[in-house]
Design an enzyme around this catalytic site. Structure first.
Site, mmCIF file in Angstrom:
data_model
loop_
_atom_site.group_PDB
_atom_site.id
_atom_site.type_symbol
_atom_site.label_atom_id
_atom_site.label_comp_id
_atom_site.label_asym_id
_atom_site.label_seq_id
_atom_site.Cartn_x
_atom_site.Cartn_y
_atom_site.Cartn_z
ATOM 1 N N HIS A 53 0.851 -1.195 0.000
ATOM 2 C CA HIS A 53 0.000 0.000 0.000
ATOM 3 C C HIS A 53 0.883 1.241 0.000
ATOM 4 O O HIS A 53 2.114 1.137 0.126
ATOM 5 C CB HIS A 53 -0.929 0.017 1.223
ATOM 6 C CG HIS A 53 -0.209 -0.090 2.526
ATOM 7 N ND1 HIS A 53 0.529 0.941 3.046
ATOM 8 C CD2 HIS A 53 -0.080 -1.124 3.400
ATOM 9 C CE1 HIS A 53 1.057 0.556 4.188
ATOM 10 N NE2 HIS A 53 0.719 -0.706 4.426
HETATM 11 P P1 TYD Z 1 -1.218 -2.413 7.905
HETATM 12 O O1 TYD Z 1 -0.620 -1.035 7.982
HETATM 13 O O2 TYD Z 1 -2.141 -2.705 6.775
HETATM 14 O O3 TYD Z 1 -0.061 -3.514 7.891
HETATM 15 P P2 TYD Z 1 1.264 -3.557 6.998
HETATM 16 O O4 TYD Z 1 2.357 -3.139 7.907
HETATM 17 O O5 TYD Z 1 1.437 -4.954 6.545
HETATM 18 O O6 TYD Z 1 1.091 -2.608 5.877
HETATM 19 O O7 TYD Z 1 -1.931 -2.718 9.304
HETATM 20 C C1 TYD Z 1 -2.490 -3.978 9.581
HETATM 21 C C2 TYD Z 1 -3.642 -3.781 10.542
HETATM 22 O O8 TYD Z 1 -3.153 -3.271 11.777
HETATM 23 C C3 TYD Z 1 -4.660 -2.779 10.020
HETATM 24 O O9 TYD Z 1 -5.880 -3.453 9.776
HETATM 25 C C4 TYD Z 1 -4.869 -1.782 11.122
HETATM 26 C C5 TYD Z 1 -3.925 -2.162 12.224
HETATM 27 N N1 TYD Z 1 -3.036 -1.049 12.611
HETATM 28 C C6 TYD Z 1 -3.403 -0.226 13.664
HETATM 29 O O10 TYD Z 1 -4.469 -0.389 14.285
HETATM 30 N N2 TYD Z 1 -2.566 0.790 14.038
HETATM 31 C C7 TYD Z 1 -1.388 1.018 13.409
HETATM 32 O O11 TYD Z 1 -0.630 1.963 13.779
HETATM 33 C C8 TYD Z 1 -1.037 0.165 12.301
HETATM 34 C C9 TYD Z 1 0.242 0.384 11.564
HETATM 35 C C10 TYD Z 1 -1.893 -0.848 11.958
#
Ligand code: TYD
Length: 135
Positions: A52
């Site tokens: 993303h």
């Molecule tokens: P995401 O940022 O999509 O993960 P990745 O690091 O793989 O890109 O986050 C995964 C899930 O975690 C998302 O559904 C929401 C939660 N999340 C939070 O609640 N707070 C945060 O600060 C982050 C980074 C994620």
């Protein structure tokens, strides 16, 4: 400090026979004030994180332990960065699509972010990201 380019940032390293120490200061080593930290760990072999971009959020990504690669797409070209030292961070401006891959066993990925968590700041659809980059 210019804010629009993805780049590796070398962080201070205080050598010490008792163990080394590294630190980061917002608006000094990264061009933003740090607002939030999160970390990714226990990644099973072959799994990918990220996939993303953000509209506004900026990040510094650090391999505090172990190693992984970050594939970065700025809308024009794709670069791949190997993070395997705890005193290097990858600065990620907004509007850069990132995928974190090839995590080593027991690796720990620390992310320092400029904004609070906000799902509406995410671009999770690649075509939407590409369209935004082309305008
Ligand atoms: P995401 O940022 O999509 O993960 P990745 O690091 O793989 O890109 O986050 C995964 C899930 O975690 C998302 O559904 C929401 C939660 N999340 C939070 O609640 N707070 C945060 O600060 C982050 C980074 C994620």
């Amino acid at each position: 400090m210019e804010s629009g380019t993805c780049r590796l940032v070398e962080l201070p390293k205080i050598f010490d026979p008792r163990g080394n120490l590294t630190f980061i200061e917002g608006n000094r080593h990264v061009p933003f004030a740090m607002r939030r930290a999160f970390w990714i760990y226990d990644v099973p072999g072959g799994e990918m994180r990220g996939g993303h971009a953000y509209r506004k959020n900026r990040e510094l990504i650090v391999a505090v332990s172990g190693s992984f690669e970050v594939e970065v797409d700025d809308g024009k070209s794709v670069s791949r960065y190997l993070l395997n030292r705890s005193y290097f961070g990858l600065y990620m401006p907004p509007l850069h699509w990132r995928s974190l891959v090839n995590f080593s066993t027991n690796s720990l990925c620390l992310v320092l972010a400029s904004e609070d968590y906000d799902e509406t700041d995410y671009l999770r659809d690649y075509m939407t990201f590409k369209q935004l980059r082309s305008t």
